[in-house]
Motif scaffolding. Structure first.
Motif, PDB file in Angstrom:
ATOM      1  N   PHE A 178      -1.838 -10.557   6.160  1.00  0.00           N
ATOM      2  CA  PHE A 178      -0.616 -10.981   6.859  1.00  0.00           C
ATOM      3  C   PHE A 178       0.587 -10.175   6.360  1.00  0.00           C
ATOM      4  CE2 PHE A 178       3.271 -13.440   6.879  1.00  0.00           C
ATOM      5  CZ  PHE A 178       3.385 -13.778   8.220  1.00  0.00           C
ATOM      6  N   VAL A 179       0.649  -9.999   5.035  1.00  0.00           N
ATOM      7  CA  VAL A 179       1.779  -9.251   4.459  1.00  0.00           C
ATOM      8  C   VAL A 179       1.851  -7.867   5.094  1.00  0.00           C
ATOM      9  CG1 VAL A 179       2.650  -8.183   2.335  1.00  0.00           C
ATOM     10  CG2 VAL A 179       1.756 -10.517   2.283  1.00  0.00           C
ATOM     11  N   LYS A 180       0.661  -7.261   5.212  1.00  0.00           N
ATOM     12  CA  LYS A 180       0.659  -5.891   5.748  1.00  0.00           C
ATOM     13  C   LYS A 180       0.971  -5.885   7.233  1.00  0.00           C
ATOM     14  CE  LYS A 180      -2.130  -3.620   2.366  1.00  0.00           C
ATOM     15  NZ  LYS A 180      -3.455  -3.518   1.851  1.00  0.00           N
ATOM     16  N   SER A 181       0.289  -6.762   7.974  1.00  0.00           N
ATOM     17  CA  SER A 181       0.403  -6.647   9.430  1.00  0.00           C
ATOM     18  C   SER A 181       1.702  -7.250   9.966  1.00  0.00           C
ATOM     19  CB  SER A 181      -0.795  -7.304  10.098  1.00  0.00           C
ATOM     20  OG  SER A 181      -0.738  -8.699   9.872  1.00  0.00           O
ATOM     21  N   GLN A 182       2.323  -8.170   9.227  1.00  0.00           N
ATOM     22  CA  GLN A 182       3.539  -8.787   9.772  1.00  0.00           C
ATOM     23  C   GLN A 182       4.798  -8.336   9.034  1.00  0.00           C
ATOM     24  OE1 GLN A 182       3.350 -10.814  12.557  1.00  0.00           O
ATOM     25  NE2 GLN A 182       1.257 -10.036  12.520  1.00  0.00           N
ATOM     26  N   TRP A 183       4.868  -8.669   7.772  1.00  0.00           N
ATOM     27  CA  TRP A 183       6.102  -8.386   7.044  1.00  0.00           C
ATOM     28  C   TRP A 183       6.363  -6.884   6.922  1.00  0.00           C
ATOM     29  CZ3 TRP A 183       5.437 -12.522   2.621  1.00  0.00           C
ATOM     30  CH2 TRP A 183       5.693 -13.790   3.169  1.00  0.00           C
ATOM     31  N   LEU A 184       5.316  -6.170   6.487  1.00  0.00           N
ATOM     32  CA  LEU A 184       5.545  -4.736   6.289  1.00  0.00           C
ATOM     33  C   LEU A 184       5.702  -4.017   7.620  1.00  0.00           C
ATOM     34  CD1 LEU A 184       3.185  -4.024   3.293  1.00  0.00           C
ATOM     35  CD2 LEU A 184       5.634  -4.444   3.310  1.00  0.00           C
ATOM     36  N   GLU A 185       5.013  -4.546   8.619  1.00  0.00           N
ATOM     37  CA  GLU A 185       5.143  -3.952   9.953  1.00  0.00           C
ATOM     38  C   GLU A 185       6.592  -4.085  10.432  1.00  0.00           C
ATOM     39  OE1 GLU A 185       3.739  -1.564  12.512  1.00  0.00           O
ATOM     40  OE2 GLU A 185       2.584  -2.229  10.768  1.00  0.00           O
ATOM     41  N   ALA A 186       7.210  -5.214  10.057  1.00  0.00           N
ATOM     42  CA  ALA A 186       8.590  -5.445  10.490  1.00  0.00           C
ATOM     43  C   ALA A 186       9.563  -4.451   9.854  1.00  0.00           C
ATOM     44  CB  ALA A 186       9.008  -6.872  10.134  1.00  0.00           C
ATOM     45  N   VAL A 187       9.214  -3.952   8.659  1.00  0.00           N
ATOM     46  CA  VAL A 187      10.132  -2.984   8.038  1.00  0.00           C
ATOM     47  C   VAL A 187       9.696  -1.534   8.299  1.00  0.00           C
ATOM     48  CG1 VAL A 187      10.878  -4.566   6.239  1.00  0.00           C
ATOM     49  CG2 VAL A 187       8.985  -3.012   5.785  1.00  0.00           C
ATOM     50  N   ALA A 188       8.584  -1.387   9.046  1.00  0.00           N
ATOM     51  CA  ALA A 188       8.066  -0.023   9.300  1.00  0.00           C
ATOM     52  C   ALA A 188       9.105   0.906   9.926  1.00  0.00           C
ATOM     53  CB  ALA A 188       6.816  -0.091  10.162  1.00  0.00           C
ATOM     54  N   PRO A 189       9.916   0.428  10.890  1.00  0.00           N
ATOM     55  CA  PRO A 189      10.905   1.348  11.472  1.00  0.00           C
ATOM     56  C   PRO A 189      11.876   1.897  10.431  1.00  0.00           C
ATOM     57  CG  PRO A 189      10.737  -0.650  12.791  1.00  0.00           C
ATOM     58  CD  PRO A 189       9.933  -0.880  11.571  1.00  0.00           C
ATOM     59  N   VAL A 190      12.278   1.051   9.481  1.00  0.00           N
ATOM     60  CA  VAL A 190      13.206   1.517   8.432  1.00  0.00           C
ATOM     61  C   VAL A 190      12.521   2.598   7.596  1.00  0.00           C
ATOM     62  CG1 VAL A 190      14.646   0.788   6.490  1.00  0.00           C
ATOM     63  CG2 VAL A 190      14.189  -0.800   8.362  1.00  0.00           C
ATOM     64  N   ILE A 191      11.248   2.336   7.264  1.00  0.00           N
ATOM     65  CA  ILE A 191      10.495   3.291   6.435  1.00  0.00           C
ATOM     66  C   ILE A 191      10.413   4.637   7.143  1.00  0.00           C
ATOM     67  CG2 ILE A 191       8.187   3.777   5.512  1.00  0.00           C
ATOM     68  CD1 ILE A 191       7.900   0.754   5.077  1.00  0.00           C
ATOM     69  N   LYS A 192      10.136   4.562   8.447  1.00  0.00           N
ATOM     70  CA  LYS A 192       9.974   5.798   9.215  1.00  0.00           C
ATOM     71  C   LYS A 192      11.310   6.549   9.309  1.00  0.00           C
ATOM     72  CE  LYS A 192       7.958   7.398  13.417  1.00  0.00           C
ATOM     73  NZ  LYS A 192       7.808   7.091  14.813  1.00  0.00           N
ATOM     74  N   GLU A 193      12.331   5.772   9.610  1.00  0.00           N
ATOM     75  CA  GLU A 193      13.649   6.371   9.786  1.00  0.00           C
ATOM     76  C   GLU A 193      14.132   7.047   8.500  1.00  0.00           C
ATOM     77  OE1 GLU A 193      17.742   4.202  10.416  1.00  0.00           O
ATOM     78  OE2 GLU A 193      16.283   3.683  11.982  1.00  0.00           O
ATOM     79  N   GLN A 194      13.818   6.400   7.367  1.00  0.00           N
ATOM     80  CA  GLN A 194      14.295   6.932   6.085  1.00  0.00           C
ATOM     81  C   GLN A 194      13.398   8.036   5.544  1.00  0.00           C
ATOM     82  OE1 GLN A 194      17.202   6.115   4.640  1.00  0.00           O
ATOM     83  NE2 GLN A 194      17.542   4.912   6.478  1.00  0.00           N
ATOM     84  N   ARG A 195      12.318   8.331   6.259  1.00  0.00           N
ATOM     85  CA  ARG A 195      11.355   9.371   5.853  1.00  0.00           C
ATOM     86  C   ARG A 195      10.860   9.138   4.417  1.00  0.00           C
ATOM     87  NH1 ARG A 195      10.631  13.321   8.964  1.00  0.00           N
ATOM     88  NH2 ARG A 195      10.140  14.861   7.379  1.00  0.00           N
ATOM     89  N   ILE A 196      10.329   7.923   4.221  1.00  0.00           N
ATOM     90  CA  ILE A 196       9.795   7.605   2.887  1.00  0.00           C
ATOM     91  C   ILE A 196       8.407   6.985   3.022  1.00  0.00           C
ATOM     92  CG2 ILE A 196      11.982   7.222   1.699  1.00  0.00           C
ATOM     93  CD1 ILE A 196      11.368   4.180   2.151  1.00  0.00           C
ATOM     94  N   LEU A 197       7.733   6.900   1.877  1.00  0.00           N
ATOM     95  CA  LEU A 197       6.497   6.137   1.787  1.00  0.00           C
ATOM     96  C   LEU A 197       6.826   4.933   0.928  1.00  0.00           C
ATOM     97  CD1 LEU A 197       3.990   8.981   0.910  1.00  0.00           C
ATOM     98  CD2 LEU A 197       4.202   7.811   3.092  1.00  0.00           C
TER      99      LEU A 197
END
Ligand code: ADP
Length: 642
Positions: free
Chosen positions: A311-330
């Motif tokens: 759940f953590v991966k598919s929901q919470w982290l998925e919700a912050v995925a756009p920020v991660i992508k935008e900031q070009r980070i892992l």
């Protein structure tokens, strides 16, 4: 004049040129390198700041996601997404919502049970008197009791006796009734569970594989969907057999939630009430799996949202995925024990920023790495490329400029050398006839009694020396005029044969004195448009060279031939020859051959330059065929006149 060493400026000058080129270039390169280095440091600082900022943004995004879950938890909702469960500790009791997601709980509400004394009569018939028929009678009677607790105890005993009496189907039916019962227990175990398990056991003993599997499925589903409120020991008592019978894996997530609820319960009870924080976010590792826990305490009750790793991966982290992508980070997450929940911490040299769990106020510590390797920011790469290109350009320009300067200096130097050689050579040329003149003049003056013959010899020698001097002076004057472009050519129609004949005859006089034979082959007339004096000088120069450069073979052949539209005058000797690499250069002014110099043959280096000048003025060309050591043939080719 042809060897490179003599054409180059002296070492000190060369070193100076290299010095003034190399020093600024090296400085320029060093400055460029420093500039790049500074730029790289700046870029790294900026990249670091970007990663730090990105880490903060991701933390903030995660906090937002978690906060919204916390608000729902506080609101007391009961619709919880897959992969999560809410456990509540209230009073001495534990509740799970939805309850079917938890396999077992730390404590369960005790169920009602009928006391053993209720079944004393039946038990006596069964065990003491061994009268099964009577016992069955008694238990069947009790199984009709209005009290479900009594019914449950009676059904269990009834089924047992029926089975012992070989009445298998009736026993199975009795267990089936038992398995349907809710809210009552036998010896602390929910009656429904006992009924279901007993049916499985019966089917196993009688080897009814297919029936057993479907029955075991019901047992398994009931076990891990919280159908019966169980504690961990009771669950584990039955879960092993159920899994064995069904052959399907156990429900790990429900067990995980059960285990986590147990751990939280233990901690809750061990914490003095005064020291309990009102809320918290933490990670909880059970059975090697990390759950995220958001908890709150209100009005003395503890409520926690447990989130499974999926759940953590598919929901919470998925919700912050756009920020991660935008900031070009892992992104990397670690639980409180340092175990990785997501990503692997510390990848090589990549820029990273970390936030501990307490700093971030999250269940995990967070790390962010830049996707771009250090020093690879687009703007930086572009800047670096421009800088490097600029330096390459500068260095190239500087090198080309130095090369051109060096070449110009070398040429100037070579000309200066040639001129000084020329002056030395001219002085030398003058010295020979002057010495002869002086000797013979002295002889005539000092020896008044010389015979007429001897006198004549002296006068002849003086005359030859004077001729030589005159020719030399004229030749130099002519050369000077040619160089200045002030030599006027007076062209007229001439018989080339007569002209060559005359020059050969004049030259022969001089040559014979030195022991040379001049042979002239050529007959018939060949008309040309020529400046007689200039062309004679050109032929004379060729003859002079032929004699000078043939120290061993003393015959020179002069030829005259007519082509279709040309007249060729050739001078052939069998002397030292001209090496291939010198064949063009010897026609330049002041240029002398290596062999001529080493052999010490006198010359000024202007003879052939004049020949070419004159012949070109006649719209003709000079050809040279030669083999070193075997001789040369210089041919003047002129346009023929009809
Ligand atoms: P100089 O004879 O005074 O050196 P020239 O311009 O007449 O100058 O000749 C240039 C060079 O060409 C000579 O130094 C010599 O090396 C070469 N050369 C000219 N004529 C001959 C020849 N007949 N045989 C060999 N080398 C020759």
């Amino acid at each position: 004049m042809f060897s490179k060493g003599t054409a180059l400026p002296p070492r000190s000058l060369t070193a100076l040129i290299i010095g003034i080129t190399v020093v600024p270039l090296a400085t320029l390169l060093w400055l460029g390198w420093r500039l790049l280095e500074q730029d790289r440091i700046l870029e790294n600082q900026q990249a670091r700041q970007r990663v730090e900022l990105a880490a903060d943004l991701v933390v903030a995004a995660l906090q937002r996601v978690l906060s919204s879950s916390e608000q729902r938890l506080a609101a007391g909702g009961d619709q919880w997404p897959e992969g999560t469960v809410v456990v509540t500790f209230r009073g001495g009791l534990v509740e799970a919502s939805p309850k079917e997601r938890v396999a077992y709980l730390p404590v369960v509400k005790p169920l009602r049970e009928a006391p053993d004394s209720t079944f004393a009569r039946g038990d006596e018939l069964e065990f003491r008197k061994r009268d099964q028929t009577a016992a069955i009678q008694v238990f069947r009677e009790l199984a009709r009791s209005p009290d479900p607790a009594v019914r449950a105890g009676a059904l269990l005993r009834l089924a047992r006796n029926l089975f012992s009496a070989g009445r298998f189907h009736e026993a199975l039916a009795a267990y089936a009734s038992l398995s349907e019962m809710e809210g009552v227990a036998i010896s602390g175990v929910p009656a429904g569970l006992i009924g279901r398990y007993a049916r499985c056991k019966l089917l196993e003993e009688t080897k009814r594989g297919t029936d057993l599997r479907s029955e075991a499925m019901l047992l398994g589903t009931g076990l891990h969907t919280g159908r019966w409120a169980l504690t961990a020991p009771v669950y584990w008592l039955y879960a092993g057999d159920a899994a064995r019978w069904t052959g399907s894996p156990r429900e790990r997530q429900a067990e995980l939630f059960g285990e986590a609820a147990g751990a939280l319960w233990e901690r809750w009870n061990s914490m003095p009430p005064g020291k309990r924080a009102p809320s918290g976010r933490e990670s909880l590792t059970v059975d090697g799996q990390t759950l995220a826990v958001l908890w709150q305490i209100s009005a003395g009750s503890f409520r926690a949202l447990l989130a499974a790793p999926g759940f953590v991966k598919s929901q919470w982290l998925e919700a912050v995925a756009p920020v991660i992508k935008e900031q070009r980070i892992l992104l990397g997450l670690r639980d409180s024990e340092g175990k990785s929940v997501l990503g692997t911490f510390g990848t090589g040299e990549a820029l990273s920023a970390t936030r501990s769990a307490s700093e971030a106020a999250l269940p995990w510590s967070v790390a962010a790495w830049s996707v771009d390797p250090p020093g690879q920011g687009r703007a930086f790469v572009l800047r670096r490329q421009l800088l490097i290109a600029g330096f390459v350009l500068l260095v190239s320009v500087a090198l080309v400029a130095s090369f051109l300067i060096f070449r110009a200096v070398s040429r100037e130097y070579a000309v200066a050398r040639l001129q000084s050689d020329f002056v030395a050579a001219v002085s030398h040329e003058f010295r020979t006839p002057l010495t002869a003149l002086r000797q013979f003049t002295d002889m005539l003056r000092e020896h008044g009694d010389l015979t007429d013959d001897r006198r004549r010899i002296c006068y002849d020698a003086q005359s030859r020396a004077t001729d030589r001097l005159t020719r030399l002076v004229e030749s130099l004057l002519d050369f000077g005029r040619m160089e200045a472009g002030a030599r006027p050519y007076v062209f007229g129609r001439r018989n080339c044969r007569e002209l060559v004949d005359r020059v050969v005859a004049d030259f022969r006089g001089e040559a014979q004195a030195a022991g040379y034979q001049i042979e002239f082959h050529g007959n018939g007339s060949a008309w040309i448009e020529a400046d007689g004096e200039a062309l004679s000088r050109a032929i004379w120069n060729l003859l002079d060279n032929a004699v000078k450069y043939s120290p061993d073979h003393r015959t020179v052949e002069v030829g005259l031939s007519r082509g279709e539209a040309t007249v060729s005058i050739s001078v052939r000797d069998r002397g030292i020859g001209v090496p291939a690499h010198e064949r063009t250069a010897i026609f330049a002014k002041f240029q002398r051959g290596d062999e001529a110099r080493t052999r010490g043959i006198k010359g000024t280096g202007i003879g052939l330059a004049m020949v070419e000048h004159i012949v070109k003025a006649h719209r003709g060309r000079v050809e040279l065929e030669s083999e070193p050591g075997k001789g040369s043939t210089f041919t003047i080719v002129l346009p023929a006149e009809e």
